[in-house]
Scaffold this motif. Sequence first.
Motif, PDB file in Angstrom:
ATOM      1  N   GLY A  77      50.479  81.278  58.370  1.00 21.50           N
ATOM      2  CA  GLY A  77      49.544  82.396  58.272  1.00 21.50           C
ATOM      3  C   GLY A  77      49.133  83.001  59.594  1.00 21.50           C
ATOM      4  O   GLY A  77      48.528  84.073  59.629  1.00 21.50           O
ATOM      5  N   THR A  78      49.456  82.338  60.708  1.00 20.26           N
ATOM      6  CA  THR A  78      49.139  82.882  62.021  1.00 20.26           C
ATOM      7  C   THR A  78      50.295  83.768  62.456  1.00 20.26           C
ATOM      8  O   THR A  78      51.388  83.285  62.732  1.00 20.26           O
ATOM      9  N   LEU A  79      50.048  85.087  62.501  1.00 17.55           N
ATOM     10  CA  LEU A  79      51.115  86.037  62.808  1.00 17.55           C
ATOM     11  C   LEU A  79      51.421  86.100  64.297  1.00 17.55           C
ATOM     12  O   LEU A  79      52.577  86.073  64.702  1.00 17.55           O
ATOM     13  N   THR A  80      50.382  86.247  65.105  1.00 14.00           N
ATOM     14  CA  THR A  80      50.547  86.264  66.556  1.00 14.00           C
ATOM     15  C   THR A  80      49.494  85.361  67.167  1.00 14.00           C
ATOM     16  O   THR A  80      48.402  85.185  66.614  1.00 14.00           O
ATOM     17  N   TRP A  81      49.821  84.789  68.321  1.00 10.91           N
ATOM     18  CA  TRP A  81      48.905  83.873  69.000  1.00 10.91           C
ATOM     19  C   TRP A  81      49.176  83.974  70.492  1.00 10.91           C
ATOM     20  O   TRP A  81      50.324  83.866  70.929  1.00 10.91           O
ATOM     21  N   TYR A  82      48.127  84.226  71.249  1.00 10.75           N
ATOM     22  CA  TYR A  82      48.234  84.371  72.699  1.00 10.75           C
ATOM     23  C   TYR A  82      47.211  83.485  73.376  1.00 10.75           C
ATOM     24  O   TYR A  82      46.028  83.523  73.022  1.00 10.75           O
ATOM     25  N   ALA A  83      47.627  82.706  74.349  1.00 11.36           N
ATOM     26  CA  ALA A  83      46.721  81.993  75.240  1.00 11.36           C
ATOM     27  C   ALA A  83      46.753  82.747  76.568  1.00 11.36           C
ATOM     28  O   ALA A  83      47.834  82.995  77.111  1.00 11.36           O
ATOM     29  N   ILE A  84      45.582  83.114  77.067  1.00 15.13           N
ATOM     30  CA  ILE A  84      45.480  84.014  78.211  1.00 15.13           C
ATOM     31  C   ILE A  84      44.582  83.393  79.279  1.00 15.13           C
ATOM     32  O   ILE A  84      43.521  82.864  78.966  1.00 15.13           O
ATOM     33  N   ARG A  85      44.998  83.523  80.527  1.00 14.44           N
ATOM     34  CA  ARG A  85      44.147  83.117  81.643  1.00 14.44           C
ATOM     35  C   ARG A  85      43.552  84.390  82.233  1.00 14.44           C
ATOM     36  O   ARG A  85      44.272  85.235  82.749  1.00 14.44           O
ATOM     37  N   VAL A  86      42.232  84.508  82.176  1.00 11.77           N
ATOM     38  CA  VAL A  86      41.536  85.708  82.645  1.00 11.77           C
ATOM     39  C   VAL A  86      41.189  85.594  84.125  1.00 11.77           C
ATOM     40  O   VAL A  86      41.234  86.574  84.861  1.00 11.77           O
ATOM     41  N   SER A  87      40.831  84.398  84.558  1.00 13.00           N
ATOM     42  CA  SER A  87      40.513  84.130  85.960  1.00 13.00           C
ATOM     43  C   SER A  87      40.839  82.664  86.219  1.00 13.00           C
ATOM     44  O   SER A  87      41.369  81.975  85.352  1.00 13.00           O
ATOM     45  N   GLN A  88      40.497  82.179  87.383  1.00 15.25           N
ATOM     46  CA  GLN A  88      40.784  80.777  87.709  1.00 15.25           C
ATOM     47  C   GLN A  88      40.163  79.818  86.693  1.00 15.25           C
ATOM     48  O   GLN A  88      40.759  78.801  86.363  1.00 15.25           O
ATOM     49  N   THR A  89      38.986  80.161  86.164  1.00 16.91           N
ATOM     50  CA  THR A  89      38.269  79.242  85.276  1.00 16.91           C
ATOM     51  C   THR A  89      38.104  79.740  83.846  1.00 16.91           C
ATOM     52  O   THR A  89      37.689  78.968  82.987  1.00 16.91           O
ATOM     53  N   SER A  90      38.417  80.996  83.582  1.00 22.83           N
ATOM     54  CA  SER A  90      38.188  81.583  82.257  1.00 22.83           C
ATOM     55  C   SER A  90      39.491  81.793  81.506  1.00 22.83           C
ATOM     56  O   SER A  90      40.462  82.323  82.054  1.00 22.83           O
ATOM     57  N   PHE A  91      39.484  81.398  80.229  1.00 21.55           N
ATOM     58  CA  PHE A  91      40.654  81.478  79.379  1.00 21.55           C
ATOM     59  C   PHE A  91      40.261  82.097  78.045  1.00 21.55           C
ATOM     60  O   PHE A  91      39.105  82.036  77.645  1.00 21.55           O
ATOM     61  N   ARG A  92      41.257  82.666  77.349  1.00 20.24           N
ATOM     62  CA  ARG A  92      41.041  83.240  76.027  1.00 20.24           C
ATOM     63  C   ARG A  92      42.223  82.880  75.135  1.00 20.24           C
ATOM     64  O   ARG A  92      43.331  82.667  75.611  1.00 20.24           O
ATOM     65  N   ILE A  93      41.952  82.827  73.854  1.00 20.17           N
ATOM     66  CA  ILE A  93      43.003  82.812  72.841  1.00 20.17           C
ATOM     67  C   ILE A  93      42.734  84.010  71.950  1.00 20.17           C
ATOM     68  O   ILE A  93      41.587  84.274  71.562  1.00 20.17           O
TER      69      ILE A  93
END
Length: 100
Positions: A36-52
């Motif tokens: 059911g998960t169509l797309t998935w991205y793990a992102i590094r925004v800065s040295q300490t901040s991350f997003r999915i």
Amino acid sequence: MPSYAILAEFEARPGKEEDLARFLAGAKAVVDDEPGTLTWYAIRVSQTSFRIFDTFETEEARQAHLDGKVPQAIQAHAGELLAAPPVITPVPLLAAKLPV
């Protein structure tokens, strides 16, 4: 087109930035098994901040992901890897361009 998404925000504990980066990159193998998960991205925004950021066609698929193995693993390792609790926000998806 997917109509549902999740934006998850993470702040690494000092000294654990690379551990968190590896953990998030490794989570892809788990998400690969979620139909059911169509797309998935793990992102590094800065040295300490991350997003999915991930997308879903239905609310049920999004909820299944939220109840799945990746969020459970994040909770299990939060004290070790995260400086603060993650911010997990279910969001409506307004538009998307996906590969054909």
